[in-house]
Scaffold this motif. Structure first.
Motif, PDB file in Angstrom:
ATOM      1  N   ARG A 155       0.838  -1.208   0.000  1.00  0.00           N
ATOM      2  CA  ARG A 155       0.000   0.000   0.000  1.00  0.00           C
ATOM      3  C   ARG A 155       0.873   1.259   0.000  1.00  0.00           C
ATOM      4  O   ARG A 155       0.548   2.276   0.606  1.00  0.00           O
ATOM      5  CB  ARG A 155      -0.963   0.007   1.191  1.00  0.00           C
ATOM      6  CG  ARG A 155      -1.927  -1.178   1.157  1.00  0.00           C
ATOM      7  CD  ARG A 155      -2.851  -1.228   2.344  1.00  0.00           C
ATOM      8  NE  ARG A 155      -3.722  -2.399   2.262  1.00  0.00           N
ATOM      9  CZ  ARG A 155      -5.037  -2.356   2.078  1.00  0.00           C
ATOM     10  NH1 ARG A 155      -5.629  -1.190   1.941  1.00  0.00           N
ATOM     11  NH2 ARG A 155      -5.752  -3.461   2.017  1.00  0.00           N
ATOM     12  N   ARG A 156       1.998   1.147  -0.645  1.00  0.00           N
ATOM     13  CA  ARG A 156       2.933   2.276  -0.801  1.00  0.00           C
ATOM     14  C   ARG A 156       2.670   2.888  -2.167  1.00  0.00           C
ATOM     15  O   ARG A 156       3.300   2.568  -3.164  1.00  0.00           O
ATOM     16  CB  ARG A 156       4.369   1.771  -0.672  1.00  0.00           C
ATOM     17  CG  ARG A 156       5.429   2.871  -0.678  1.00  0.00           C
ATOM     18  CD  ARG A 156       6.802   2.272  -0.367  1.00  0.00           C
ATOM     19  NE  ARG A 156       7.127   1.182  -1.251  1.00  0.00           N
ATOM     20  CZ  ARG A 156       7.701   1.326  -2.446  1.00  0.00           C
ATOM     21  NH1 ARG A 156       7.981   2.532  -2.893  1.00  0.00           N
ATOM     22  NH2 ARG A 156       7.987   0.278  -3.191  1.00  0.00           N
ATOM     23  N   PRO A 194      -2.896  14.220  -7.182  1.00  0.00           N
ATOM     24  CA  PRO A 194      -4.334  14.422  -6.940  1.00  0.00           C
ATOM     25  C   PRO A 194      -4.949  15.337  -7.986  1.00  0.00           C
ATOM     26  O   PRO A 194      -4.259  16.109  -8.663  1.00  0.00           O
ATOM     27  CB  PRO A 194      -4.355  15.065  -5.544  1.00  0.00           C
ATOM     28  CG  PRO A 194      -3.025  15.719  -5.409  1.00  0.00           C
ATOM     29  CD  PRO A 194      -2.053  14.865  -6.161  1.00  0.00           C
ATOM     30  N   TYR A 220      -3.876  23.442  -5.997  1.00  0.00           N
ATOM     31  CA  TYR A 220      -2.877  23.599  -4.927  1.00  0.00           C
ATOM     32  C   TYR A 220      -1.737  24.486  -5.398  1.00  0.00           C
ATOM     33  O   TYR A 220      -1.285  25.390  -4.672  1.00  0.00           O
ATOM     34  CB  TYR A 220      -2.352  22.222  -4.523  1.00  0.00           C
ATOM     35  CG  TYR A 220      -1.070  22.249  -3.728  1.00  0.00           C
ATOM     36  CD1 TYR A 220      -1.087  22.369  -2.340  1.00  0.00           C
ATOM     37  CD2 TYR A 220       0.168  22.150  -4.363  1.00  0.00           C
ATOM     38  CE1 TYR A 220       0.093  22.400  -1.617  1.00  0.00           C
ATOM     39  CE2 TYR A 220       1.343  22.181  -3.649  1.00  0.00           C
ATOM     40  CZ  TYR A 220       1.306  22.295  -2.271  1.00  0.00           C
ATOM     41  OH  TYR A 220       2.484  22.326  -1.562  1.00  0.00           O
ATOM     42  N   CYS A 229       6.154  17.276   3.116  1.00  0.00           N
ATOM     43  CA  CYS A 229       5.293  16.636   4.124  1.00  0.00           C
ATOM     44  C   CYS A 229       4.118  15.926   3.466  1.00  0.00           C
ATOM     45  O   CYS A 229       3.755  14.812   3.856  1.00  0.00           O
ATOM     46  CB  CYS A 229       4.801  17.677   5.120  1.00  0.00           C
ATOM     47  SG  CYS A 229       6.068  18.254   6.272  1.00  0.00           S
ATOM     48  N   LEU A 230       3.511  16.562   2.473  1.00  0.00           N
ATOM     49  CA  LEU A 230       2.391  15.934   1.772  1.00  0.00           C
ATOM     50  C   LEU A 230       2.854  14.712   0.981  1.00  0.00           C
ATOM     51  O   LEU A 230       2.121  13.732   0.860  1.00  0.00           O
ATOM     52  CB  LEU A 230       1.737  16.947   0.836  1.00  0.00           C
ATOM     53  CG  LEU A 230       1.025  18.122   1.524  1.00  0.00           C
ATOM     54  CD1 LEU A 230       0.568  19.151   0.511  1.00  0.00           C
ATOM     55  CD2 LEU A 230      -0.162  17.623   2.341  1.00  0.00           C
ATOM     56  N   TYR A 231       4.074  14.765   0.472  1.00  0.00           N
ATOM     57  CA  TYR A 231       4.610  13.630  -0.278  1.00  0.00           C
ATOM     58  C   TYR A 231       4.913  12.461   0.656  1.00  0.00           C
ATOM     59  O   TYR A 231       4.518  11.315   0.397  1.00  0.00           O
ATOM     60  CB  TYR A 231       5.871  14.065  -1.015  1.00  0.00           C
ATOM     61  CG  TYR A 231       6.558  12.955  -1.787  1.00  0.00           C
ATOM     62  CD1 TYR A 231       6.140  12.620  -3.066  1.00  0.00           C
ATOM     63  CD2 TYR A 231       7.614  12.243  -1.231  1.00  0.00           C
ATOM     64  CE1 TYR A 231       6.760  11.606  -3.783  1.00  0.00           C
ATOM     65  CE2 TYR A 231       8.244  11.228  -1.931  1.00  0.00           C
ATOM     66  CZ  TYR A 231       7.814  10.907  -3.196  1.00  0.00           C
ATOM     67  OH  TYR A 231       8.427   9.896  -3.893  1.00  0.00           O
ATOM     68  N   GLY A 287       3.934  12.049   3.857  1.00  0.00           N
ATOM     69  CA  GLY A 287       2.853  11.643   4.737  1.00  0.00           C
ATOM     70  C   GLY A 287       1.677  11.006   4.031  1.00  0.00           C
ATOM     71  O   GLY A 287       1.076  10.056   4.542  1.00  0.00           O
ATOM     72  N   ALA A 288       1.342  11.514   2.845  1.00  0.00           N
ATOM     73  CA  ALA A 288       0.145  11.035   2.156  1.00  0.00           C
ATOM     74  C   ALA A 288       0.429  10.532   0.754  1.00  0.00           C
ATOM     75  O   ALA A 288      -0.501  10.143   0.047  1.00  0.00           O
ATOM     76  CB  ALA A 288      -0.907  12.151   2.103  1.00  0.00           C
ATOM     77  N   GLY A 289       1.689  10.538   0.327  1.00  0.00           N
ATOM     78  CA  GLY A 289       2.024  10.064  -1.013  1.00  0.00           C
ATOM     79  C   GLY A 289       1.530  10.975  -2.112  1.00  0.00           C
ATOM     80  O   GLY A 289       1.349  10.527  -3.250  1.00  0.00           O
ATOM     81  N   LEU A 290       1.323  12.254  -1.801  1.00  0.00           N
ATOM     82  CA  LEU A 290       0.811  13.191  -2.796  1.00  0.00           C
ATOM     83  C   LEU A 290       1.971  13.792  -3.581  1.00  0.00           C
ATOM     84  O   LEU A 290       2.890  14.379  -3.008  1.00  0.00           O
ATOM     85  CB  LEU A 290       0.015  14.308  -2.115  1.00  0.00           C
ATOM     86  CG  LEU A 290      -1.228  13.867  -1.335  1.00  0.00           C
ATOM     87  CD1 LEU A 290      -1.895  15.077  -0.701  1.00  0.00           C
ATOM     88  CD2 LEU A 290      -2.195  13.123  -2.235  1.00  0.00           C
TER      89      LEU A 290
END
Length: 756
Positions: free
Chosen positions: A375-376, A381, A387, A428-430, A432-435
């Motif tokens: 699940r990596r 988005p 954004y 952080c978004l990358y 932490g959330a894979g964004l």
């Protein structure tokens, strides 16, 4: 608000790179350099955050160069691939087997087709020959052997789709993963194809599960594989129309044993005219389902584990020749996901990826399967553009106004902090959330905005500032020059009329002192004295006009506007008088003669600017108000005071305690003016001074009313309390003389001075 107006041009020039970045982010004007920079950032960050560890769940059986040398050139006969399949799924007990190779043509390497042609042709009269051929057929029909090895096992065969003007199809496709009706009728984001190259029907029927191995090169045309489609839309006539799964997705589904269809998840349409956009695929069912984020084309970013190939260390590589030779211990690959692929250069299954310029295509599928299992997952988005626009606008406005209003060191810190903040938020978004969100435009905008701002400040504003300093530096205190540099366009040497306060300061007793001092000693004394007095004027924000022998001329209120210029001038005058008194104490100790100071102050309308001749010019003040201040400076000795100010100055400095001196007509003026002397700040006045000033005011009223007796009565206590005060003795003598004369009906109480 004044600061914003003053720096309007600087703010506008700083907003230029911000505007370019916004146009790029909005897609109005895509800048190839920023596109490439975003790719570079993505690739570098991907390499920096890869696990770099071995995934023991996936094994790659490699059709490598040594295997080709031992077993012959590709394609191998299907009996070898049958033995390979039996070895992997039987003796090794692999969980799932996926072939990243295509078997599009029948195998004729055994000669069985030729023998059957002979049996049907020249040898058709020999039934024994035909019977012998059919007896040997099970061993010579390699395709049947391979199909038998595939049957009933969890095996996925690979195939590819094509898009050509004339649809071409070979082989047989497996059943589609989803019917066309699952997607909205108008949806065309998922890549559509009209042809395919698949396995021959015999093998396709034996292994009904399969997946396409098409990869998608980055649409920004750098030839790098960053994403892979999980679904492809086929609408041709040679097979069943529908949505087909990729090889990686097919292998992942086989792990379940009873694979369920991947269900699409759509984002709500933003308007009635738009169709819902695909945002994810749901794999599996129940609580253990996996939500795989994808872009509208059903592609997912490849979550690479590390560098490619056997040396990359992400997956175990086993040579195909070793498997066929049964070199592995029984059950060594038990429960593993096995992918059969080729790394031999001649087989042309090497790709360029962010982690390696030469990367095995089979390992791309392995990385996708590994990412799905862990699940990596990475995703761009659907709000990535929004954004980017919001962050660019916020950061751009902060920089435009902040850089323009701050000093250069603080502006540099602001630019660094803004850039670091954007990088930190994006990272952080990358992590932490894979964004995966764009960052190139922001990183380019920050230094460009800083460079544009500083360049404007240096080449335009600094030049004006340096010119301003050259014009006013010798007249104006440094702190006022610094204020003027903030908006140099407001200041010029051009003459203008303004209300100012002007001061004339003259040294009394200087002639006597100069007679007793050598020229060099006198020069040093004057330099020290003027330096001290000038420092006092500068500290009170005054502008030194000129030095005239032993006289200093200064003014307040220009070139920088000062609402309290009169009060500043009065405070400076008091400090200058105190400084001379301190100097006199030193002179008394050394036996030198003492000096005193005479200061005249006036507030009024005067002309200020660059004035003079073609040979010599200076920034000065002229006008009737200036002349009055010059006349007042000479009156101090007559009244026994050091500072004489006009009523205009007295009224503009109400925080000071004042004593009125007289009503006078100075030389060159027909109109009488009231004159005052400052006694210090009101709060610093000695006890009883307020009552004395009130009594003195009543004395002047009686004097001007020609009530000599009343005036003498009021003056007597003041004179008794301070008999040495010149002002009181002067009025006592006047009253004694006037008391002997008759009242004059034309008398207004003014004293005339016919000399300066």
């Amino acid at each position: 608000m004044n600061g914003l107006r003053r720096h309007g041009a600087r703010i506008a020039i700083t907003l230029l790179p911000v505007l370019l970045a916004l146009l790029h982010a909005a897609g109005v004007w895509r800048l190839p350099l920023l596109v490439r920079l975003d790719q570079f950032i993505y690739d570098a960050r991907l390499r920096a955050t890869m696990p770099g560890t071995l995934d023991p769940r996936i094994v790659i059986v490699d059709i490598d160069e040594p295997s080709l040398q031992k077993l012959g050139q590709w394609p191998w006969s299907r009996d070898k691939l049958a033995r390979l399949t039996v070895e992997l799924m039987g003796r090794q007990q692999a969980a799932v087997l996926g072939f990243d190779v295509l078997f599009a043509e029948p195998d004729t390497s055994s000669g069985l087709p030729v023998l059957r042609q002979l049996a049907a042709g020249p040898w058709h009269d020999d039934p024994k020959f035909a019977a012998e051929i059919e007896r040997l057929a099970p061993r010579l029909d390699h395709d049947a052997l391979f199909a038998k090895a595939l049957a009933g096992r969890r095996v996925a065969l690979g195939y590819y789709f094509t898009q050509t003007a004339e649809a071409r199809a070979t082989g047989a496709l497996p059943a589609p993963a989803l019917p066309l009706q699952v997607f909205p009728p108008e949806s065309e984001d998922v890549a559509g194809w009209n042809g395919f190259g698949a396995n021959i029907p015999q093998r396709a029927a034996a292994a009904p599960e399969g997946g396409f191995f098409n990869v998608v090169l980055d649409p920004r045309e750098d030839g790098v594989v960053r994403s892979v489609p999980l679904l492809a839309r086929y609408e041709g006539t040679a097979g069943r129309p529908g949505y087909y799964a990729s090889l990686a997705l097919a292998v992942h589904r086989l792990l379940d044993g009873s694979p369920s269809a991947p269900m699409p998840v759509f984002a709500p349409a933003t308007s009635p005219d738009e169709s819902p956009a695909l945002e994810a695929l749901l794999l599996g069912a129940g609580a253990s389902h996996l939500r795989v984020p994808v872009d509208p084309s059903a592609s997912m970013l490849v979550p690479f584990r590390g560098r490619g190939g056997a040396r990359g260390g992400s997956f175990r590589y086993v040579a195909a020749a070793q498997v066929l030779d049964s070199a592995l211990a029984p059950g060594e690959l038990k429960g593993k996901i096995v992918l059969v692929g080729a790394t031999a250069p001649g087989l042309q299954d090497l790709r360029s990826t962010p982690v390696d310029a030469v990367f095995p295509g089979v390992e791309v599928h392995a990385n996708i399967i590994s990412g799905l299992l862990d699940r990596r997952l990475l995703v761009v988005p659907d709000y990535a553009a929004g954004y980017e626009l919001v962050t660019l606008l916020a950061a751009g406005l902060l920089l435009a106004f902040g850089l323009s209003l701050l000093s250069a060191p603080r502006a540099a810190l602001l630019a660094l902090a803004t850039g670091a903040g954007l990088v930190a938020l994006n990272s952080c978004l990358y992590l932490g959330a894979g964004l995966v969100l764009p960052m190139a435009a922001a990183l380019a905008m920050v230094p460009l905005a800083f460079a544009f701002n500083m360049s404007w400040g240096y080449f335009v504003e600094a030049r004006a500032s340096r010119s301003l300093a050259g014009l006013f530096g010798t007249y104006v205190p440094p702190q006022l020059v610094d204020e003027m540099r903030a908006d140099p366009r407001r200041y010029s040497m051009r003459a203008q009329s303004k209300e100012l306060t002007v001061m004339f300061c003259d040294m009394r007793g200087f002639t006597q002192m100069s007679e007793q001092m050598a020229p060099v000693e006198l020069q040093a004394f004057l330099n020290a004295l003027f330096s001290r007095l000038t420092r006092i004027i500068s500290e009170r924000r005054g502008t030194v006009d000129k030095y005239m022998g032993d006289c200093v001329m200064a003014f307040w209120g220009a070139p920088v506007d000062m609402p309290g210029h009169a009060a500043l001038a009065v405070e400076a005058a008091l400090q200058m008088a105190a400084a001379v008194q301190e100097l006199n104490e030193a002179h008394r100790a050394s036996g030198r003669p003492e000096i005193s100071v005479g200061i005249g102050l006036n507030t009024g309308l005067m002309s200020v600017g660059d004035m003079g001749s073609a040979v010599r010019r200076s920034y000065t003040v002229v006008g009737d108000a200036v002349n009055l201040a010059s006349r007042l400076e000479g009156l101090g000795s007559h009244y026994g005071v050091e500072i004489v100010a006009s009523a205009a100055t007295q009224g503009a400095a109400p925080e000071c305690a004042w004593q009125e001196l007289d009503l006078v007509r100075v030389k060159g003026k027909a109109r009488a003016v009231r004159i005052f002397t400052p006694l210090g700040r009101k709060g610093d006045a000695a006890e009883g001074s307020h009552a004395a000033l009130e009594r003195w005011a009543r004395t002047l009223d009686a004097y001007r009313a020609q009530d000599w007796h009343q005036a003498q009565t009021l003056l007597a206590p003041l004179l008794a309390a301070d008999a040495k005060k010149v002002l009181y003795r002067l009025y006592a003598e006047r009253l004694a003389s006037l008391a002997l004369q008759a009242k004059d009906p034309d008398w207004d109480g003014a004293t005339r001075f016919d000399s300066k």
